[in-house]
Design a protein around this motif. Structure first.
Motif, PDB file in Angstrom:
ATOM      1  N   TRP B 364       0.813  -1.218   0.000  1.00 10.13           N
ATOM      2  CA  TRP B 364       0.000   0.000   0.000  1.00 10.13           C
ATOM      3  C   TRP B 364       0.847   1.268   0.000  1.00 10.13           C
ATOM      4  CZ3 TRP B 364       0.900   3.330   4.025  1.00 10.13           C
ATOM      5  CH2 TRP B 364       1.556   2.789   5.155  1.00 10.13           C
ATOM      6  N   ASP B 365       2.034   1.167   0.633  1.00 12.78           N
ATOM      7  CA  ASP B 365       2.858   2.357   0.810  1.00 12.78           C
ATOM      8  C   ASP B 365       3.336   2.924  -0.533  1.00 12.78           C
ATOM      9  OD1 ASP B 365       4.045   4.196   2.634  1.00 12.78           O
ATOM     10  OD2 ASP B 365       5.992   3.307   2.161  1.00 12.78           O
ATOM     11  N   ARG B 366       3.342   2.075  -1.561  1.00 15.70           N
ATOM     12  CA  ARG B 366       3.766   2.567  -2.882  1.00 15.70           C
ATOM     13  C   ARG B 366       2.686   3.432  -3.521  1.00 15.70           C
ATOM     14  NH1 ARG B 366       4.913  -1.352  -7.027  1.00 15.70           N
ATOM     15  NH2 ARG B 366       6.078   0.355  -7.963  1.00 15.70           N
ATOM     16  N   PHE B 367       1.474   3.336  -3.024  1.00 14.13           N
ATOM     17  CA  PHE B 367       0.370   4.010  -3.704  1.00 14.13           C
ATOM     18  C   PHE B 367      -0.238   5.127  -2.859  1.00 14.13           C
ATOM     19  CE2 PHE B 367       0.795  -0.223  -5.471  1.00 14.13           C
ATOM     20  CZ  PHE B 367       1.080   0.124  -6.785  1.00 14.13           C
ATOM     21  N   VAL B 369       0.358   9.198  -1.554  1.00 14.54           N
ATOM     22  CA  VAL B 369       1.030  10.416  -2.025  1.00 14.54           C
ATOM     23  C   VAL B 369       2.339  10.584  -1.246  1.00 14.54           C
ATOM     24  CG1 VAL B 369       0.873  12.930  -2.157  1.00 14.54           C
ATOM     25  CG2 VAL B 369      -1.135  11.502  -2.650  1.00 14.54           C
ATOM     26  N   PRO B 370       3.484  10.593  -1.942  1.00 10.27           N
ATOM     27  CA  PRO B 370       4.757  10.669  -1.229  1.00 10.27           C
ATOM     28  C   PRO B 370       4.963  12.071  -0.653  1.00 10.27           C
ATOM     29  CG  PRO B 370       5.139  10.751  -3.593  1.00 10.27           C
ATOM     30  CD  PRO B 370       3.662  10.565  -3.402  1.00 10.27           C
ATOM     31  N   VAL B 376      -2.283   8.951   2.273  1.00  5.95           N
ATOM     32  CA  VAL B 376      -3.503   9.186   1.496  1.00  5.95           C
ATOM     33  C   VAL B 376      -3.216   8.639   0.094  1.00  5.95           C
ATOM     34  CG1 VAL B 376      -2.796  11.531   0.832  1.00  5.95           C
ATOM     35  CG2 VAL B 376      -5.198  10.899   0.738  1.00  5.95           C
ATOM     36  N   PRO B 377      -4.148   7.871  -0.461  1.00  2.00           N
ATOM     37  CA  PRO B 377      -3.870   7.268  -1.771  1.00  2.00           C
ATOM     38  C   PRO B 377      -3.753   8.333  -2.862  1.00  2.00           C
ATOM     39  CG  PRO B 377      -5.828   6.302  -0.741  1.00  2.00           C
ATOM     40  CD  PRO B 377      -5.459   7.494   0.058  1.00  2.00           C
ATOM     41  N   TYR B 378      -3.025   7.983  -3.892  1.00  2.00           N
ATOM     42  CA  TYR B 378      -2.971   8.856  -5.057  1.00  2.00           C
ATOM     43  C   TYR B 378      -4.382   9.093  -5.567  1.00  2.00           C
ATOM     44  CZ  TYR B 378       2.105   8.401  -5.771  1.00  2.00           C
ATOM     45  OH  TYR B 378       3.455   8.461  -5.647  1.00  2.00           O
ATOM     46  N   VAL B 381      -5.859   6.364  -7.633  1.00  2.00           N
ATOM     47  CA  VAL B 381      -6.251   5.148  -6.910  1.00  2.00           C
ATOM     48  C   VAL B 381      -7.663   5.332  -6.340  1.00  2.00           C
ATOM     49  CG1 VAL B 381      -5.737   3.656  -4.944  1.00  2.00           C
ATOM     50  CG2 VAL B 381      -3.865   4.550  -6.372  1.00  2.00           C
ATOM     51  N   LEU B 400      -2.744  -3.354  -5.220  1.00  2.00           N
ATOM     52  CA  LEU B 400      -2.702  -2.195  -4.323  1.00  2.00           C
ATOM     53  C   LEU B 400      -2.343  -2.559  -2.890  1.00  2.00           C
ATOM     54  CD1 LEU B 400      -5.869  -0.218  -5.521  1.00  2.00           C
ATOM     55  CD2 LEU B 400      -3.466   0.360  -5.926  1.00  2.00           C
TER      56      LEU B 400
END
Lengths: 220, 568
Positions: B364-367, B369-370, B376-378, B381, B400
């Motif tokens: 999940w951490d890849r998706f 907002v960095p 919070v998801p992109y 997503v 995801l």
């Protein structure tokens, strides 16, 4: 206990900025204010974090509209989800920059971030209580915002490997900052000491004129 | 107590009141039943408390019949025996399993459920099942999931109970109890290489024991129980030729014959009429404290009408390819290995599995907002998850949230839509004298002839499976839930490539009142011998519809009651 006593003994009626008392370094808060402790600072940061997350999400929406989707989906082929690494990097830089503007700007302009102001807290210079300058503000932000940026960048660079470790390191960093605040007589964390700042909070029953009254404030 | 066979004085002649060969499900159960009695029990276990490759190697031997597992893989030569990799599947034999069925040659046990039910009740305790709950209706009532509404009265739902993984190993369960038992001595690393008899051949006089390190000694007792499994039991009898040229108990050439398995292979698939066919009920799942595994079987009345042996079906959902792929991923394999290691109290090194699973759980951490302080998801997503249908949404889970999350979802959700359902048929083979264990010309490290397995099935078995599939197809088609595509063809020249056993090694010293038709009598005593008993699945005359372990335990408890009388 010492800190509490010290705060409560803050003398009433002194003008702002006149605050030296033999033995203790730095200013004492003005009447009706005390040094903001960890729970207050934590809640303030949480409010900022929520606001800033919304800002970052909005920025990602804008970036996505301008530069194209950061994440793409294809339900007909595996993997269904793929990430555009370049745009993710750009988004990380964007979020980080917005975070810096948010904090440094708010400290400079309003003597505190929105979260701090909502809780009646002010971030001021430790040497006289004036507004935090751009340079000091940036230095202070490096302690709060940069680790988050580094975590995001490292996660992107490593393609997701070690995410848990990075998150735990980040968490440990914030815990260390909180411990620094808790242990300091004036509740100054590393970021405060390096940037030369202090955070004060208005007492909930103001103005207090006596030690009695201040005790009733629920200062601790 | 445990004793190391290499610590026994060389050429010593040890004595006991009862000597048990093998410390697996049967041997440990038998030894436990004598704890606290005045009977001094000596248990001779080839392995140690841990797995050892050199010891396991003694199991190796050629397969000359149908393709079968290499002989050193379906069983474990160590304290606790094969329970150390037991899958924990239990269901008692029913009356028809024990009965003589005129249409099945060699069928029929000397007794039935009235004899075995009390022992089953005790066996359930031994294997840590919650109790006597074998009624399908009771489970269906309690379950939030339900069986398919199959048409007609030729198929039925059967419910197996699964022993929780933490309780499957008899070594873990009962090692401490054995260790503390002063009248039970388990000799580890003690390989029995020969059973010696008096010159008449009617009584065992002593056992020859050898260790891989070169120690030798003998053990004598008034009574002996052979409990080393469906291949080693006949092997040891056949290899003991001092006064029996054909091996002990083999006057009628039956030792090693009638080798039985529970053969299984994918025999077809169900194409659902609707995409939303839920078959979660047929997965292993938990109801309260109990893990159940429902299956579909051909009813007894249909078997009788058709002249068939038992056939049952395991239904495995084939999910959306993304979920399916996730369930077969290395991440999920690592998660299972980890769960396995934890249940077994940390066997082996779990570092790499742990990091694999953690890495996957962090998908999940890849998706998110960095650089945002909170995850919070992109936006894409969020948009995609809101936009797509529930069915497509679930296929986004592996991408995801990771493979492990996806696997957990397919297990927790129960009735998630399937693309198709794989039908694995498992059947009761017709007892076949040509399916047999013999001695190989090869010898093992200790000089014993290795076992050679010639596994055989018959055309009648093929017909049973085919007919079983046709009956299932009728029940599925008639219900409207879908159509069965039968991939098995009884007229094909060979069995399907995925034909396999269930690690169930049975039948090779079958039980029968008549010495010309069985190796042991109804008490487990070897015909023609006065003091040699056999415990374990090698005495099963038929393979039955249930898995063997609980019956092995129940029969062993029955044998121990008999021995307590005989030794008095």
């Amino acid at each position: 206990v010492d800190e509490a006593t010290e705060v409560r003994s803050g003398r009433a009626g002194e003008p702002e900025g006149a605050h030296h008392d033999g033995g203790a370094s730095g200013p004492r808060p003005v009447p009706g204010r005390f040094y903001a402790d960890v729970p207050n600072r934590f809640v303030a940061y949480l409010i900022d974090a929520v606001l800033l997350t919304l800002v970052a999400f909005a920025a990602a929406v804008v970036l996505s509209i301008i530069a194209g989707p950061i994440v793409t989906f294809d339900l007909t082929a595996a993997p269904h989800v793929s990430l555009n690494g370049g745009l993710a990097l750009a988004d990380a830089v964007l979020s980080t920059a917005l975070g810096a503007v948010y904090f440094v700007g708010a400290w400079r302009r309003y003597e505190g971030s929105p979260g701090a102001r909502l809780l009646g807290m002010r971030v001021v210079r430790a040497d006289g209580g004036g507004r935090v300058g751009w340079g000091s503000g940036l230095v202070r932000w490096l302690f709060i915002g940069l680790p988050l940026a580094l975590e995001a960048l490292a996660s992107l660079a490593l393609g997701g490997r070690g995410d848990l470790v990075l998150i735990l390191l980040l968490f440990a960093w914030y815990v260390a900052l909180a411990v620094g605040i808790a242990r300091d007589p004036m509740k100054r964390g590393w970021h405060d000491r390096v940037a030369g700042t202090v955070v004060t909070k208005v007492a909930s029953v103001a103005p207090a004129a006596s030690d009695e009254a201040e005790r009733a404030d629920g200062v601790r | 107590v445990f004793a190391e066979a290499n610590g026994v004085q060389r050429d010593a002649a040890l004595n006991a009141d009862l000597c048990v060969i093998g410390a697996g499900a049967a041997g440990i159960t038998l030894a436990r039943s004598f704890i606290g009695t005045s009977v001094r029990v000596a248990v001779l276990e080839s392995g140690g408390l841990q797995f050892d490759t050199a010891t396991q190697d003694l199991y190796k031997g050629p397969n000359v019949g149908l393709p079968y597992f290499p002989l050193d893989t379906p069983r474990l030569r160590m304290f606790g025996g094969t329970t150390n990799h037991w899958a924990g599947v239990c269901r008692p034999f029913d009356e028809a399993d024990f009965a003589k069925r005129a249409w099945i040659p060699y069928s029929g046990w000397p007794f039935g459920t009235s004899e075995m039910d009390p022992y089953y009740a005790r066996a359930e305790q031994v294997v840590h099942l919650q109790g006597d709950h074998w009624s399908t209706q009771d489970w269906v009532k309690q379950d939030t999931l339900g069986p398919l509404p199959l048409a007609g009265d030729q198929v039925e739902t059967r419910v197996d109970q699964i022993v929780p993984e933490a309780f499957r190993s008899f070594s873990t369960d009962y090692g401490d109890q054995i260790k503390a038992a002063s009248n039970v001595t388990v000799y580890l690393d003690a390989n029995v290489t020969e059973i010696e008899t008096d010159p008449s051949g009617a009584a065992v006089t002593r056992l020859r024991v050898a260790t891989l390190s070169g120690n030798r000694f003998t053990v004598a007792a008034p009574a002996y129980v052979l409990a080393v499994g469906g291949i080693e039991n006949p092997r040891l009898l056949l290899a003991s030729r001092q006064h029996h040229p054909n091996g002990i108990g083999n006057d009628h050439g039956l030792v090693g014959r009638f080798f039985l398995e529970h053969p299984r292979f994918i025999a077809g698939m169900i194409a659902p009429a609707e995409r939303n066919l839920g078959v979660g009920f047929y997965l292993q799942h938990r109801i309260g404290q109990t893990i159940i595994q429902p299956r579909v079987g051909i009813t007894r009345s249909a078997q009788q009408a058709e002249g068939m042996a038992d056939v049952q079906f395991t239904l495995d959902p084939v999910y959306d390819p993304a979920l399916q792929q996730a369930n077969q991923s290395t991440d999920v394999a690592a998660m299972k290995a980890l769960r396995h290691a934890i249940a077994r109290h940390g066997l082996g090194d779990i570092g790499s599995e742990l990091s694999t699973v953690i890495g996957d759980l962090m998908t999940w951490d890849r998706f998110v907002v960095p650089g945002a302080p909170l995850p919070v998801p992109y936006p894409e997503v969020v948009g995609e998850v809101m936009r797509v249908t529930p069915r497509d949404r679930q296929s986004l889970i592996p991408g995801l949230l990771g493979d492990v999350a996806s696997f957990v979802y397919t297990r927790m959700e129960g009735n998630i839509p399937v693309n198709s359902v794989t039908v694995t048929a498992r059947f009761e083979p017709i007892p076949n004298p040509d399916s047999r264990v013999t001695l190989s010309t090869e010898r093992d490290e200790l000089g014993m002839p290795r076992a050679e397995l010639d596994w055989q099935l018959s055309d009648a078995d093929k017909h049973n499976v085919e007919r079983g599939m046709q009956i299932l197809a009728g029940a599925v088609g008639g219900s409207g839930v879908g159509r069965v595509k039968i991939t098995f063809d009884e007229h094909a020249s060979s069995w399907p490539a995925d034909l396999a056993g269930g690690y169930h090694l049975m039948g090779t010293t079958r039980m029968h009142e008549d010495p010309r038709r069985g190796v042991v009598d109804p008490d487990g005593l070897v015909h023609g011998m006065s003091n040699l008993y056999i415990a374990g699945s090698s005495v099963f005359p038929t393979a039955g519809s249930g898995n063997p372990t609980m019956l092995i335990v129940a029969l062993t408890l029955r044998l121990s009651d008999h021995l307590k009388g005989a030794l008095r």
